[in-house]
Design a protein around this motif. Structure first.
Motif, short mmCIF file in Angstrom:
data_model
loop_
_atom_site.label_atom_id
_atom_site.label_comp_id
_atom_site.label_asym_id
_atom_site.label_seq_id
_atom_site.Cartn_x
_atom_site.Cartn_y
_atom_site.Cartn_z
N PRO A 1 0.64 9.48 -5.50
CA PRO A 1 0.27 10.20 -4.26
C PRO A 1 -1.07 10.91 -4.36
N ILE B 1 0.84 -1.20 0.00
CA ILE B 1 0.00 0.00 0.00
C ILE B 1 0.88 1.25 0.00
N ASP B 2 1.87 1.28 0.88
CA ASP B 2 2.75 2.45 0.97
C ASP B 2 3.54 2.66 -0.32
N PRO C 1 -4.31 7.72 -3.61
CA PRO C 1 -3.85 6.68 -2.68
C PRO C 1 -4.88 5.56 -2.52
N ASP D 1 1.20 4.03 -2.94
CA ASP D 1 0.82 5.41 -2.63
C ASP D 1 1.93 6.40 -3.00
N ARG D 2 3.17 5.96 -2.86
CA ARG D 2 4.28 6.83 -3.30
C ARG D 2 4.30 6.96 -4.81
#
Length: 350
Positions: free
Chosen positions: A319, A311-312, A322, A315-316
């Motif tokens: 952005p 997920i992280d 997300p 998301d990067r």
């Protein structure tokens, strides 16, 4: 010729009869009224208007229609696995369509060696599954999505290895998918871990999970199995191997329910190519599609730490779009035993 006077000007107009056409009658040219042609043109024009109106109505209906959930199973899974969720969504008034990827479901081949429990022969035998690629899976799901899309929006849901397929579908046809939902599914987005296999080897994948029992497992391993295949003995009578599978995949469920799920919702072999494929999602295409992730807090295949990493990372990459994240207290395969709770989450995304 009638005329209208307007502000000192005279505007003349004529009432013109339908034009005539010239035909031969013997040696004589005869002028025939073109009323039939005129009426035909009127009829065709009316038909075109009706057709355009019908298309407009269909577009309006499609734009206001409830979405259809399209489900993509994971490794050794099939469409039967989703039956409890389909039932619960139907009770909430939602359409859904579980997909069998190529070589799965009723198209699966169950070798006689497996049926006879000649496991050594089964492990060493060839299978058409070895030739199936991730591109085959993606093409199959794209075809399904485009057909379903004619009836309204599409929410594409992938479980486990099914995340690889739905991610690549999002890369290919972002305009045809209204939302992607990852149900504890693989979502590679970085060069360091571009595949499901690479993600499974990260530190996060090993965090707080039970150590597999190497001596007692339903998984037949990679070495003795024909190349390009992943095989399990789902009919094993070994209680330790069955317990190993339960702890990893369905820790919240008793063995009786584990046996029911593996006998109805799984098959003994799958192709290996999808596991190793570079399936990174693309920011410019996949990144335009709204996407949700359902983290399973009792999952020992894609544990919460690995789900959070994916997920992280994603998301990067995007952005401005997300992941929308939800949680459910369930195991990796055992989530199907909480079909009502899962359906409620999905219905909230519609």
């Amino acid at each position: 010729m009638p005329a209208l006077a307007f502000s000192g000007m005279v505007i003349a107009f004529a009432i013109i009869a339908p034009p005539a056409e010239i035909e031969m009658s013997g040696d004589v040219l005869v002028e025939q009224p073109r009323e039939a042609t005129y009426r035909s043109a009127q009829s065709e024009s009316c038909a075109e208007r009706n057709s355009m109106t019908e298309l407009a109505h269909r577009d309006a209906e499609k734009s206001t229609a409830a979405p259809t959930f399209v489900f993509v199973h994971g490794l050794t899974g099939n469409s039967f696995y989703w039956a409890p969720v389909v039932r619960e969504l139907a009770l909430l008034g939602h359409r859904s369509l579980p997909v069998d990827l190529p070589g799965h479901g009723l198209d699966a081949s169950i070798p006689l060696t497996y049926q006879a429990q000649d496991i050594a022969a089964f492990a060493a035998s060839s299978s058409p599954m070895a030739a199936i690629t991730v591109q085959d899976n993606v093409a199959h799901v794209i075809d399904v999505v485009q057909k379903v899309r004619r009836h309204g929006p599409v929410i594409l849901v992938g479980h486990s290895l099914g995340g690889i397929t739905i991610g690549l579908v999002g890369n290919a046809i972002p305009e045809a998918v209204d939302r992607l939902v990852y149900l504890s599914a693989f979502c590679p987005s970085t060069a360091d871990a571009p595949s499901a296999t690479a993600l499974s080897q990260t530190p996060e994948a090993l965090k707080n999970v039970p150590i597999p029992n190497a001596d007692h497992s339903l998984f037949l391993g990679m070495e003795p199995v024909s190349r390009g295949l992943i095989r399990f003995n789902l009919r094993s009578p070994d209680p330790d191997a069955l317990e190993d599978f339960r702890l990893t995949n369905m820790p919240e469920a008793p063995l009786t329910q584990t046996l029911t799920v593996i006998n109805y919702g799984m098959q003994p072999e799958d192709g290996a190519q999808t596991n190793f494929a570079d399936a990174r999602v693309d920011a410019d295409t996949w990144g335009r599609v709204p996407h949700s992730y359902i983290v399973l807090t009792k999952d020992n295949v894609i544990p919460p730490a690995l789900a959070t990493k994916m997920i992280d990372d994603a998301d990067r990459l995007t952005p401005d779009n997300p992941f929308d994240v939800h949680t459910l207290a369930a195991g990796h395969v055992g989530v199907i035993l909480q079909a009502r709770e899962l359906a409620a989450i999905l219905a909230g995304l519609a």
